[in-house]
Design a protein around this motif. Structure first.
Motif, PDB file in Angstrom:
ATOM      1  N   LYS A 125      33.155  42.917  66.096  1.00  0.00           N
ATOM      2  CA  LYS A 125      33.196  42.061  67.280  1.00  0.00           C
ATOM      3  C   LYS A 125      32.811  40.662  66.812  1.00  0.00           C
ATOM      4  CE  LYS A 125      30.293  44.998  68.762  1.00  0.00           C
ATOM      5  NZ  LYS A 125      29.236  45.704  69.445  1.00  0.00           N
ATOM      6  N   VAL A 126      33.432  39.652  67.396  1.00  0.00           N
ATOM      7  CA  VAL A 126      33.231  38.281  66.939  1.00  0.00           C
ATOM      8  C   VAL A 126      32.841  37.389  68.112  1.00  0.00           C
ATOM      9  CG1 VAL A 126      34.404  36.278  65.943  1.00  0.00           C
ATOM     10  CG2 VAL A 126      34.872  38.535  65.048  1.00  0.00           C
TER      11      VAL A 126
ATOM     12  N   ILE B 271      24.702  38.679  68.789  1.00  0.00           N
ATOM     13  CA  ILE B 271      24.519  38.810  67.338  1.00  0.00           C
ATOM     14  C   ILE B 271      23.690  40.052  67.022  1.00  0.00           C
ATOM     15  CG2 ILE B 271      23.497  37.740  65.295  1.00  0.00           C
ATOM     16  CD1 ILE B 271      24.323  34.989  66.616  1.00  0.00           C
ATOM     17  N   ASN B 272      22.628  40.275  67.792  1.00  0.00           N
ATOM     18  CA  ASN B 272      21.781  41.452  67.581  1.00  0.00           C
ATOM     19  C   ASN B 272      22.527  42.761  67.871  1.00  0.00           C
ATOM     20  OD1 ASN B 272      19.470  40.156  66.685  1.00  0.00           O
ATOM     21  ND2 ASN B 272      18.752  39.782  68.767  1.00  0.00           N
ATOM     22  N   ASN B 273      23.611  42.656  68.660  1.00  0.00           N
ATOM     23  CA  ASN B 273      24.409  43.835  68.983  1.00  0.00           C
ATOM     24  C   ASN B 273      25.675  43.935  68.124  1.00  0.00           C
ATOM     25  OD1 ASN B 273      23.018  45.346  71.122  1.00  0.00           O
ATOM     26  ND2 ASN B 273      23.124  43.386  72.190  1.00  0.00           N
ATOM     27  N   GLY B 274      25.660  43.249  66.989  1.00  0.00           N
ATOM     28  CA  GLY B 274      26.728  43.440  66.022  1.00  0.00           C
ATOM     29  C   GLY B 274      27.857  42.423  66.032  1.00  0.00           C
ATOM     30  N   TYR B 275      27.809  41.445  66.918  1.00  0.00           N
ATOM     31  CA  TYR B 275      28.847  40.407  66.907  1.00  0.00           C
ATOM     32  C   TYR B 275      28.654  39.497  65.700  1.00  0.00           C
ATOM     33  CZ  TYR B 275      30.663  41.416  71.575  1.00  0.00           C
ATOM     34  OH  TYR B 275      31.268  42.013  72.655  1.00  0.00           O
ATOM     35  N   VAL B 276      29.745  39.192  65.036  1.00  0.00           N
ATOM     36  CA  VAL B 276      29.716  38.297  63.889  1.00  0.00           C
ATOM     37  C   VAL B 276      29.939  36.872  64.409  1.00  0.00           C
ATOM     38  CG1 VAL B 276      30.855  37.658  61.732  1.00  0.00           C
ATOM     39  CG2 VAL B 276      30.624  40.086  62.370  1.00  0.00           C
TER      40      VAL B 276
END
Length: 107
Positions: A5-6, A98-103
């Motif tokens: 995810k971005v 970001i903490n949930n995996g988004y780049v």
């Protein structure tokens, strides 16, 4: 297999840099390169975007969120509201993504 995810952060005041971020993000969404793509506007890009209808329309379609703090500081928060943008204090929502995996990708 799950894709990344971005979150695309448009901060640069250059129209060319902003357009590059929009093009990448819109194509990433359109062609499913990632599971999710989100857009945030912050800093000097917020002034640049308001001066260009093409950018405004593209970012509204992509449901970009403008930084409420910056917009208020620059006196352009009402203009963003009138144009139909969502305004948020973006520090916490951006950190959560970001903490949930988004780049994060910054343009």
């Amino acid at each position: 297999m799950s894709k990344s995810k971005v979150v695309i952060i448009l901060a640069n005041p250059s129209i060319d840099v902003i357009k590059t971020g929009i093009l990448f993000g819109s194509n990433a969404s359109k062609y499913n390169w990632f599971d999710d793509v989100k857009f945030f506007l912050i800093g000097e890009s917020e002034n640049t975007i308001l001066g260009n209808d093409e950018l405004v329309n593209a970012l509204k379609e992509l449901e970009a969120v403008a930084c409420k703090f910056v917009a208020k500081e620059k006196g352009i928060d009402q203009i963003y509201k009138e144009k139909g943008f969502k305004l948020e204090y973006i520090g916490e929502p951006l950190s959560n993504l970001i903490n949930n995996g988004y780049v994060p990708m910054v343009f």
